[in-house]
Design a protein around this motif. Structure first.
Motif, mmCIF file in Angstrom:
data_model
loop_
_atom_site.group_PDB
_atom_site.id
_atom_site.type_symbol
_atom_site.label_atom_id
_atom_site.label_comp_id
_atom_site.label_asym_id
_atom_site.label_seq_id
_atom_site.Cartn_x
_atom_site.Cartn_y
_atom_site.Cartn_z
ATOM 1 N N SER A 339 -37.909 21.165 -18.616
ATOM 2 C CA SER A 339 -37.403 19.798 -18.227
ATOM 3 C C SER A 339 -37.073 19.702 -16.860
ATOM 4 O O SER A 339 -36.189 20.656 -16.466
ATOM 5 C CB SER A 339 -36.429 19.025 -18.880
ATOM 6 N N THR A 340 -37.569 18.808 -15.935
ATOM 7 C CA THR A 340 -37.151 18.653 -14.388
ATOM 8 C C THR A 340 -36.000 17.713 -14.630
ATOM 9 O O THR A 340 -36.232 16.287 -15.044
ATOM 10 C CB THR A 340 -38.206 18.255 -13.729
ATOM 11 N N TYR A 341 -34.660 18.000 -14.319
ATOM 12 C CA TYR A 341 -33.821 17.106 -14.579
ATOM 13 C C TYR A 341 -33.468 16.393 -13.258
ATOM 14 O O TYR A 341 -33.121 17.034 -12.201
ATOM 15 C CB TYR A 341 -32.249 17.816 -14.825
ATOM 16 N N HIS A 342 -33.891 15.159 -13.023
ATOM 17 C CA HIS A 342 -33.843 14.472 -11.884
ATOM 18 C C HIS A 342 -32.501 13.666 -12.022
ATOM 19 O O HIS A 342 -32.014 12.750 -12.208
ATOM 20 C CB HIS A 342 -34.798 13.252 -11.868
ATOM 21 N N VAL A 343 -31.366 14.538 -11.385
ATOM 22 C CA VAL A 343 -30.060 14.046 -11.397
ATOM 23 C C VAL A 343 -29.682 13.614 -9.831
ATOM 24 O O VAL A 343 -29.838 14.512 -8.944
ATOM 25 C CB VAL A 343 -28.989 15.086 -11.676
ATOM 26 N N GLU A 344 -29.706 12.419 -9.359
ATOM 27 C CA GLU A 344 -29.641 12.031 -8.092
ATOM 28 C C GLU A 344 -28.326 11.175 -7.975
ATOM 29 O O GLU A 344 -27.995 9.992 -8.571
ATOM 30 C CB GLU A 344 -30.769 10.922 -7.712
ATOM 31 N N TYR A 345 -27.370 11.560 -7.049
ATOM 32 C CA TYR A 345 -26.256 11.027 -6.668
ATOM 33 C C TYR A 345 -26.489 10.099 -5.308
ATOM 34 O O TYR A 345 -26.955 10.660 -4.549
ATOM 35 C CB TYR A 345 -25.093 11.723 -6.581
ATOM 36 N N GLU A 346 -26.211 8.932 -5.214
ATOM 37 C CA GLU A 346 -26.504 7.988 -4.262
ATOM 38 C C GLU A 346 -25.714 8.699 -2.999
ATOM 39 O O GLU A 346 -24.154 8.755 -3.082
ATOM 40 C CB GLU A 346 -26.010 6.545 -4.718
ATOM 41 N N PRO A 347 -26.191 8.873 -2.053
ATOM 42 C CA PRO A 347 -25.412 9.442 -0.873
ATOM 43 C C PRO A 347 -24.395 8.492 -0.205
ATOM 44 O O PRO A 347 -25.134 7.325 0.059
ATOM 45 C CB PRO A 347 -26.349 10.106 0.356
ATOM 46 N N GLN A 348 -23.447 8.861 0.046
ATOM 47 C CA GLN A 348 -22.296 7.942 0.740
ATOM 48 C C GLN A 348 -21.982 8.292 2.246
ATOM 49 O O GLN A 348 -21.728 9.297 2.509
ATOM 50 C CB GLN A 348 -21.032 7.759 -0.127
ATOM 51 N N LEU A 349 -22.129 7.134 3.074
ATOM 52 C CA LEU A 349 -21.944 7.484 4.579
ATOM 53 C C LEU A 349 -20.361 7.509 4.588
ATOM 54 O O LEU A 349 -19.819 6.611 4.292
ATOM 55 C CB LEU A 349 -22.362 6.334 5.612
ATOM 56 N N ILE A 350 -19.989 8.709 5.223
ATOM 57 C CA ILE A 350 -18.217 8.734 5.507
ATOM 58 C C ILE A 350 -18.559 8.551 7.067
ATOM 59 O O ILE A 350 -18.422 9.527 7.873
ATOM 60 C CB ILE A 350 -17.771 10.113 5.286
ATOM 61 N N VAL A 351 -17.950 7.640 7.417
ATOM 62 C CA VAL A 351 -17.643 7.267 8.961
ATOM 63 C C VAL A 351 -16.364 7.550 9.336
ATOM 64 O O VAL A 351 -15.089 7.002 8.820
ATOM 65 C CB VAL A 351 -17.909 5.489 9.107
ATOM 66 N N ARG A 352 -16.072 8.470 10.154
ATOM 67 C CA ARG A 352 -15.143 8.779 10.766
ATOM 68 C C ARG A 352 -15.037 8.582 12.307
ATOM 69 O O ARG A 352 -15.534 7.542 12.543
ATOM 70 C CB ARG A 352 -14.674 10.393 10.325
ATOM 71 N N GLY A 353 -14.368 9.506 13.003
ATOM 72 C CA GLY A 353 -14.073 9.305 14.617
ATOM 73 C C GLY A 353 -15.311 9.697 15.325
ATOM 74 O O GLY A 353 -14.787 9.542 16.661
ATOM 75 N N THR A 354 -16.123 10.312 14.739
ATOM 76 C CA THR A 354 -17.183 11.048 16.102
ATOM 77 C C THR A 354 -18.426 9.948 16.063
ATOM 78 O O THR A 354 -19.394 10.457 16.816
ATOM 79 C CB THR A 354 -17.844 12.269 15.500
#
Length: 366
Positions: A339-354
């Motif tokens: 089985s191909t497990y399509h486990v996808e976590y939605e990427p989250q933008l982490i805005v810091r100081g750069t």
């Protein structure tokens, strides 16, 4: 009751010493034995109906519950985080871990793969795609030992996999910079080889967003030479890629307003090269990475990056192995599923100081 045939009986029948019989029957002989001697002993054993004794096992000892993990290197925190996720889940289930660091060396990868027949782990996890030249061997091993691969989405594989959408990571990075008004940007990457498709997918996703905005020709892609992957990775290998390619970039152009590192380690190298050139981050040039490693969170780095839950993906890959092991031991399962497990976590933008607004965008805002 029929008398049990012993090695002494075979020695008498073959006309050789008992120690010779013992070595030949246990396959511990070398070229010092003539072929005729080996055949004489084996034929005598067969004619007498010799049955090898069962090996004694110590009471209370069990086979080690071992999992194997293939990693292309252990200098990139991305793979260390995957490994941590795998190890944490394996430990919960009472499994030990054996890590094969291939260093992206085909000979090393082949050597480790061939060791699997003797090592006989209960499961194997690849933290990236196996080399295409070994896919048949990986397939053979998968028929006997459960195998799971953390691979890029849409790769055609005949083994269990956790799929990752690396192109989505690139798109999220591009959207952030476009929203800040960055039109002329650079993307710094390690070698974009066929083997390392996850790298190319991140770049492709980034380019697609800029293409949608009509700015594809405003993106400068600077990738390291392929030979770099042939060397043993050092702890600063990816940092150096970011550092050296940024210095090259600054010699070629001075009008980029943002530079993206394919991962956090490359972004750190980018930042150091800019610092040496007395270019302020983010006032003059914004910098962005990907993977949200530990170092990105440190105050003196404060790197804008993408969180895509790498440790969780390691746990998912290990969980596939656990399910496969359970199915192998199930009396109701005639064949084990693939089985191909399509486990996808939605990427989250982490805005810091750069990262901040591009200079020209700031003027328009004001």
């Amino acid at each position: 009751m029929k008398k049990k045939v012993t090695s002494t009986d075979i020695a008498h029948a073959a006309g050789v010493s008992q120690s010779t019989v013992s070595m030949i029957l246990n396959k511990k002989y070398d070229v010092s034995f003539a072929k005729e001697t080996v055949e004489k002993v084996e034929n005598a054993a067969k004619e007498l109906g010799y049955v090898p004794p069962k090996r004694k096992t110590r009471k209370g000892t069990k086979r080690e519950k071992l999992l194997v993990v293939f990693c292309p290197n252990l200098t990139n925190p991305y793979y260390v985080m995957l490994l941590q996720g795998i190890e944490a889940h394996a430990k919960e289930k009472g499994f030990g871990l054996f890590v094969c660091n291939t260093q992206r060396d085909l000979r090393m990868e082949e050597r480790y793969l061939k060791m699997m027949w003797q090592l006989r782990p209960l499961g194997i996890t690849y933290t990236c795609n196996p080399s295409h030249c070994f896919m048949d061997l990986v397939g053979e091993i998968a028929e006997q030992i459960p195998v799971a691969i953390v691979n890029n989405q849409n790769e055609k594989m005949n083994v269990d996999a956790v799929e990752l959408d690396n192109s989505k990571l690139g798109r999220v990075m591009a959207k952030h910079l476009l929203e800040l008004g960055h039109r002329k940007v650079a993307y710094i990457a390690p070698p974009l080889t066929a083997r390392q498709k996850q790298r190319s997918k991140r770049v492709e996703g980034f380019l697609k967003e800029y293409e949608k905005a009509g700015l594809r020709d405003q993106v400068i892609i600077k990738a390291a030479k392929e030979e770099i992957d042939l060397d043993v990775a050092h702890i600063d290998s990816e940092y150096k890629i970011g550092y050296e390619l940024t210095k090259e970039l600054l010699n070629e152009t001075t009008d980029v307003t943002a530079i993206v590192g394919l991962n956090d380690m490359i972004a750190f190298g980018v930042m150091d090269a800019l610092y040496e050139a007395k270019i302020k981050v983010p006032a003059d040039v914004s910098v962005m990475g990907c993977d949200n490693t530990l170092f990105a969170r440190m105050h003196n780095m404060n790197l804008t990056t993408i969180e895509h839950f790498v440790t969780f993906k390691g746990r998912d890959a290990c969980d596939i192995i656990m399910k496969k092991i359970a199915s192998h031991h199930s009396a109701n399962m005639e064949t084990a599923p693939i089985s191909t497990y399509h486990v996808e976590y939605e990427p989250q933008l982490i805005v810091r100081g750069t990262t901040t607004y591009a200079k020209n965008a700031r003027k328009k805002k004001n």
